[in-house]
Scaffold this motif. Sequence first.
Motif, mmCIF file in Angstrom:
data_model
loop_
_atom_site.group_PDB
_atom_site.id
_atom_site.type_symbol
_atom_site.label_atom_id
_atom_site.label_comp_id
_atom_site.label_asym_id
_atom_site.label_seq_id
_atom_site.Cartn_x
_atom_site.Cartn_y
_atom_site.Cartn_z
ATOM 1 N N ASN A 1 12.881 16.622 -0.286
ATOM 2 C CA ASN A 1 13.625 15.631 -0.946
ATOM 3 C C ASN A 1 13.537 14.419 -0.352
ATOM 4 O O ASN A 1 14.144 13.545 -0.589
ATOM 5 C CB ASN A 1 15.072 16.312 -1.272
ATOM 6 C CG ASN A 1 15.731 16.502 -0.022
ATOM 7 O OD1 ASN A 1 15.322 16.102 1.213
ATOM 8 N ND2 ASN A 1 16.597 17.311 -0.114
ATOM 9 N N GLY A 2 12.898 14.297 1.007
ATOM 10 C CA GLY A 2 12.959 13.154 1.645
ATOM 11 C C GLY A 2 14.173 12.729 2.583
ATOM 12 O O GLY A 2 14.239 11.816 2.939
ATOM 13 N N GLU B 1 13.935 5.254 9.127
ATOM 14 C CA GLU B 1 13.960 3.963 8.370
ATOM 15 C C GLU B 1 12.485 3.429 8.341
ATOM 16 O O GLU B 1 11.862 2.857 7.322
ATOM 17 C CB GLU B 1 14.926 2.927 8.676
ATOM 18 C CG GLU B 1 15.036 1.662 8.057
ATOM 19 C CD GLU B 1 15.208 1.862 6.571
ATOM 20 O OE1 GLU B 1 14.890 0.930 5.811
ATOM 21 O OE2 GLU B 1 15.933 2.853 6.176
ATOM 22 N N ILE B 2 11.992 3.668 9.670
ATOM 23 C CA ILE B 2 10.459 2.910 9.684
ATOM 24 C C ILE B 2 9.661 3.758 8.939
ATOM 25 O O ILE B 2 8.581 2.987 8.406
ATOM 26 C CB ILE B 2 10.236 3.147 11.154
ATOM 27 C CG1 ILE B 2 8.716 2.451 11.664
ATOM 28 C CG2 ILE B 2 10.068 4.701 11.845
ATOM 29 C CD1 ILE B 2 8.734 0.902 11.315
ATOM 30 N N LEU C 1 6.108 3.983 4.132
ATOM 31 C CA LEU C 1 5.822 4.513 2.629
ATOM 32 C C LEU C 1 5.863 3.701 1.578
ATOM 33 O O LEU C 1 4.965 3.632 0.745
ATOM 34 C CB LEU C 1 7.082 5.605 2.653
ATOM 35 C CG LEU C 1 7.038 6.518 1.229
ATOM 36 C CD1 LEU C 1 5.457 7.466 1.570
ATOM 37 C CD2 LEU C 1 8.092 7.502 1.077
ATOM 38 N N ARG C 2 6.717 2.749 1.792
ATOM 39 C CA ARG C 2 6.851 1.678 0.604
ATOM 40 C C ARG C 2 5.664 0.556 0.566
ATOM 41 O O ARG C 2 5.145 0.335 -0.379
ATOM 42 C CB ARG C 2 7.998 0.889 0.906
ATOM 43 C CG ARG C 2 9.488 1.517 0.314
ATOM 44 C CD ARG C 2 10.499 0.615 0.945
ATOM 45 N NE ARG C 2 11.844 1.460 0.355
ATOM 46 C CZ ARG C 2 13.009 1.132 0.649
ATOM 47 N NH1 ARG C 2 13.136 0.208 1.590
ATOM 48 N NH2 ARG C 2 14.157 1.630 0.520
ATOM 49 N N LEU C 3 5.039 0.224 1.965
ATOM 50 C CA LEU C 3 3.838 -0.330 1.879
ATOM 51 C C LEU C 3 2.750 0.418 1.505
ATOM 52 O O LEU C 3 1.675 -0.127 1.003
ATOM 53 C CB LEU C 3 3.747 -0.834 3.487
ATOM 54 C CG LEU C 3 4.856 -1.946 3.798
ATOM 55 C CD1 LEU C 3 4.821 -2.014 5.271
ATOM 56 C CD2 LEU C 3 4.857 -3.305 3.126
ATOM 57 N N ARG D 1 2.373 -5.369 9.371
ATOM 58 C CA ARG D 1 3.822 -5.774 8.597
ATOM 59 C C ARG D 1 4.854 -5.269 9.380
ATOM 60 O O ARG D 1 6.115 -5.778 9.303
ATOM 61 C CB ARG D 1 3.536 -5.386 6.830
ATOM 62 C CG ARG D 1 2.659 -5.895 6.076
ATOM 63 C CD ARG D 1 3.169 -7.153 5.668
ATOM 64 N NE ARG D 1 4.349 -7.168 4.659
ATOM 65 C CZ ARG D 1 4.087 -7.002 3.331
ATOM 66 N NH1 ARG D 1 2.853 -6.976 3.058
ATOM 67 N NH2 ARG D 1 5.088 -6.874 2.737
ATOM 68 N N VAL D 2 4.901 -4.190 9.752
ATOM 69 C CA VAL D 2 6.147 -3.348 10.528
ATOM 70 C C VAL D 2 6.006 -3.546 11.978
ATOM 71 O O VAL D 2 6.691 -2.893 12.812
ATOM 72 C CB VAL D 2 6.063 -1.937 10.142
ATOM 73 C CG1 VAL D 2 6.184 -1.556 8.806
ATOM 74 C CG2 VAL D 2 4.672 -1.150 10.753
ATOM 75 N N ASN D 3 4.910 -4.473 12.521
ATOM 76 C CA ASN D 3 4.920 -4.750 14.058
ATOM 77 C C ASN D 3 4.754 -3.562 14.877
ATOM 78 O O ASN D 3 5.395 -3.370 15.958
ATOM 79 C CB ASN D 3 6.134 -5.787 14.408
ATOM 80 C CG ASN D 3 5.674 -6.296 15.777
ATOM 81 O OD1 ASN D 3 4.608 -6.576 16.003
ATOM 82 N ND2 ASN D 3 6.804 -6.536 16.451
#
Length: 332
Positions: free
Chosen positions: A267-268, A273-274, A279-281, A294-296
């Motif tokens: 269910n994740g 947060e990272i 995941l979104r990217l 993007r996330v450095n």
Amino acid sequence: MRSLEEKAVRLLGGVVETETLRLYLRLLVVDGCPAEEAADFFGGADEVEKLIRAGMAQVRKPAAGLPARLMPVPMDVVLQHTLAGLARQALADYERLLGGYQRMCAFASSAGAEPDTSVGQLARLITDSDEVSRLTSTLLGSVQREWLTLSTHAPTEPMDGAGITATPSPAGRGARCRAIYDDDLLAETAARDKLEAIAETGTEVRILPRIRMSLGLADEGIALLPLTSSETAGVLLVQSSVIVGALWEYFELLWERAIPFGGGGSNGQGLPEIQIKILRLLVQGLSDEAIAQRVNLSLTTVRRHIKALRENLGSETRFQLGVIAVQHGLVD
């Protein structure tokens, strides 16, 4: 390699011209050849041109010092291209047949005779929306074994899994129902809800990117091809065993690649947060390198996070990971 040839013959035999299929199989088996040697390989430049015109081969431009190559087009793309051509030809033939039949009726009427109104056709264009609805209801009501759906758009209400208003799903009578939808629908909450509702009726739903056409198949005997996502635009009813058989093979080929919708995975909850950001990217289609920028983070660290996400969410591929993420609301 023999299995590859057999699959191509099952998928394209009887749909593609025999000689063109023979040329395509030769190219498929060797997985392409240098473009400058293609004419010698096939015994003439005409054969090469025939394959290219048929949409079954294409020249891949030189890259990294390698010469240009003549490559076989994937067999599912070949089938889709060929069927589109056959559909256009069927429509043209139908219009000529209809025109000739109307003239025959007019002539018979002027002669005082009643014409025979039954004209058997292997492909029939239906543009009246009421007739489309009646036909679909009758077809779904007669399905005994299996109903297959391939769709580029969200189903309408009430849902039959094909985007066409109809009677209850054949799954309620014990028939197997399978449906493949374009993954773009997962970005729309309303469409996602409709897919979940379809799955709850007993239909097996899978997701695949870049679906090129819509169709419904009943018991390996009849195919229904909506002309657009709008019911009022009509459908093409196909009863040719050769074309329906090819469409069935096409569906099975896509079914093997598609990702199940609505099952498995975590269910994740509790994801860092990272990892949510990564995941979104990833779902947006960014490469590992672009995500790292993007996330450095370093590329190695990003790939470690992606591996952890796949393990936590029960995913085998990046595409499946994206599907699961959308299903569980981990991405917007």
